[in-house]
Write a protein that holds these residues in place. Sequence first.
Motif, PDB file in Angstrom:
ATOM      1  N   GLY A 171       0.818  -1.223   0.000  1.00  0.00           N
ATOM      2  CA  GLY A 171       0.000   0.000   0.000  1.00  0.00           C
ATOM      3  C   GLY A 171       0.841   1.258   0.000  1.00  0.00           C
ATOM      4  N   GLU A 173       3.129   1.864  -2.186  1.00  0.00           N
ATOM      5  CA  GLU A 173       3.501   2.176  -3.562  1.00  0.00           C
ATOM      6  C   GLU A 173       2.545   3.186  -4.182  1.00  0.00           C
ATOM      7  OE1 GLU A 173       2.381  -0.634  -2.368  1.00  0.00           O
ATOM      8  OE2 GLU A 173       0.456  -0.901  -3.359  1.00  0.00           O
ATOM      9  N   GLN A 175      -0.085   4.224  -6.645  1.00  0.00           N
ATOM     10  CA  GLN A 175      -1.013   3.345  -7.352  1.00  0.00           C
ATOM     11  C   GLN A 175      -1.329   3.818  -8.765  1.00  0.00           C
ATOM     12  OE1 GLN A 175      -5.016   3.159  -6.010  1.00  0.00           O
ATOM     13  NE2 GLN A 175      -4.760   4.786  -4.519  1.00  0.00           N
ATOM     14  N   THR A 176      -1.187   2.887  -9.667  1.00  0.00           N
ATOM     15  CA  THR A 176      -1.595   3.110 -11.054  1.00  0.00           C
ATOM     16  C   THR A 176      -2.358   1.845 -11.448  1.00  0.00           C
ATOM     17  OG1 THR A 176       0.333   1.991 -11.968  1.00  0.00           O
ATOM     18  CG2 THR A 176       0.571   4.351 -11.547  1.00  0.00           C
ATOM     19  N   VAL A 179       0.054  -1.024 -11.555  1.00  0.00           N
ATOM     20  CA  VAL A 179       0.453  -1.539 -10.247  1.00  0.00           C
ATOM     21  C   VAL A 179      -0.655  -2.415  -9.663  1.00  0.00           C
ATOM     22  CG1 VAL A 179       0.847  -0.852  -7.854  1.00  0.00           C
ATOM     23  CG2 VAL A 179       2.070   0.314  -9.683  1.00  0.00           C
ATOM     24  N   LEU A 180      -1.880  -1.931  -9.736  1.00  0.00           N
ATOM     25  CA  LEU A 180      -2.999  -2.679  -9.166  1.00  0.00           C
ATOM     26  C   LEU A 180      -3.171  -4.025  -9.863  1.00  0.00           C
ATOM     27  CD1 LEU A 180      -5.678   0.100  -8.612  1.00  0.00           C
ATOM     28  CD2 LEU A 180      -3.957  -0.798  -7.046  1.00  0.00           C
ATOM     29  N   GLN A 211      -6.784   1.617  -1.386  1.00  0.00           N
ATOM     30  CA  GLN A 211      -5.482   1.779  -2.038  1.00  0.00           C
ATOM     31  C   GLN A 211      -5.219   0.702  -3.098  1.00  0.00           C
ATOM     32  OE1 GLN A 211      -3.461   4.319  -1.508  1.00  0.00           O
ATOM     33  NE2 GLN A 211      -1.522   3.638  -2.399  1.00  0.00           N
ATOM     34  N   ILE A 212      -5.499  -0.556  -2.773  1.00  0.00           N
ATOM     35  CA  ILE A 212      -5.141  -1.624  -3.729  1.00  0.00           C
ATOM     36  C   ILE A 212      -6.353  -2.378  -4.271  1.00  0.00           C
ATOM     37  CG2 ILE A 212      -2.843  -1.906  -2.689  1.00  0.00           C
ATOM     38  CD1 ILE A 212      -3.820  -4.582  -1.537  1.00  0.00           C
TER      39      ILE A 212
END
Length: 245
Positions: A171, A173, A175-176, A179-180, A211-212
């Motif tokens: 979490g 990192e 987030q894009t 990434v997800l 976040q993820i």
Amino acid sequence: MAEDEYRFSANGELHCPYGRCDGSGWILNEENDGVVECECRQQRLARARVSGINSVIPKKFRGVSFDRPPVTDMDPNAVQTVRDWIGHLGNNLDQGRGLWLMGDTGTGKTTLAMLVSKEALKQNRTVAIYSMPSLLTRIRATYGAEAGEESYAEFFERLCEVDLLHIDDLGAEKQTEWVLEQLYSLINERYEREKSIVVTTNLTQDQLEQQIGPRTVSRLVEMCGESMIPMFGEDARHKPQLRDL
Ligand SMILES: Nc1ncnc2c1ncn2[C@@H]1O[C@H](COP(=O)(O)OP(=O)(O)O)[C@@H](O)[C@H]1O
Ligand SMILES: [Mg+2]
Ligand SMILES: [Zn+2]
């Protein structure tokens, strides 16, 4: 027997974890001059296959132990849960049960997670240790791979196959979508293969979902079950008197 079959033993030395062979992976039968494969050999081969994976405990955490500070100064409930989990480490890894340490910065989450990886390595299991940001950097690096270099697919497969995947600071990192998606495919793949994971995060479950994404978090919740350890409290980094005792 190529030398590199043995390169990845936990402490970098040739030794048999079962005390049955001389570390070569083969047991000599003096009577008929034959050799049989030692149990440790397949493990060593598996370890070699996951080369390219970081299995090194960072220097700062090499000496971590239940008998010493800072672990002896930490929340006893959290420490006991980790101790119990490690007590059943073999079973937990074989059944894909995970461990999730969540809470404030400086409460010992990373330290406790390192105890888990350290023990897994000691028991000759394969472990991949990454902070979330460093894992993403590593995955990105495989994208530009030249012919003959390791491809993304190979690296991903290794991450899916290690006995224990240790992700620190989930979490943290940026987030894009990319990434997800990386994170979901990795966690989901390990979930389906019933492979174990240890994660630390500064976020609560709700925050982590934001976040993820809830899909990834729900897999983690299922994998970690009872072993979601809350660690809230003061940041010990600001309490030098405690740390230096
Ligand atoms: N309860 C504690 N008492 C004393 N020192 C601690 C405690 N928890 C952590 N520390 C120390 O604080 C620092 C941060 O620990 P770390 O495990 O990285 O925390 P987190 O991952 O929760 O941010 C380390 O130097 C560690 O030794
Ligand atoms: Mg940490
Ligand atoms: Zn052996």
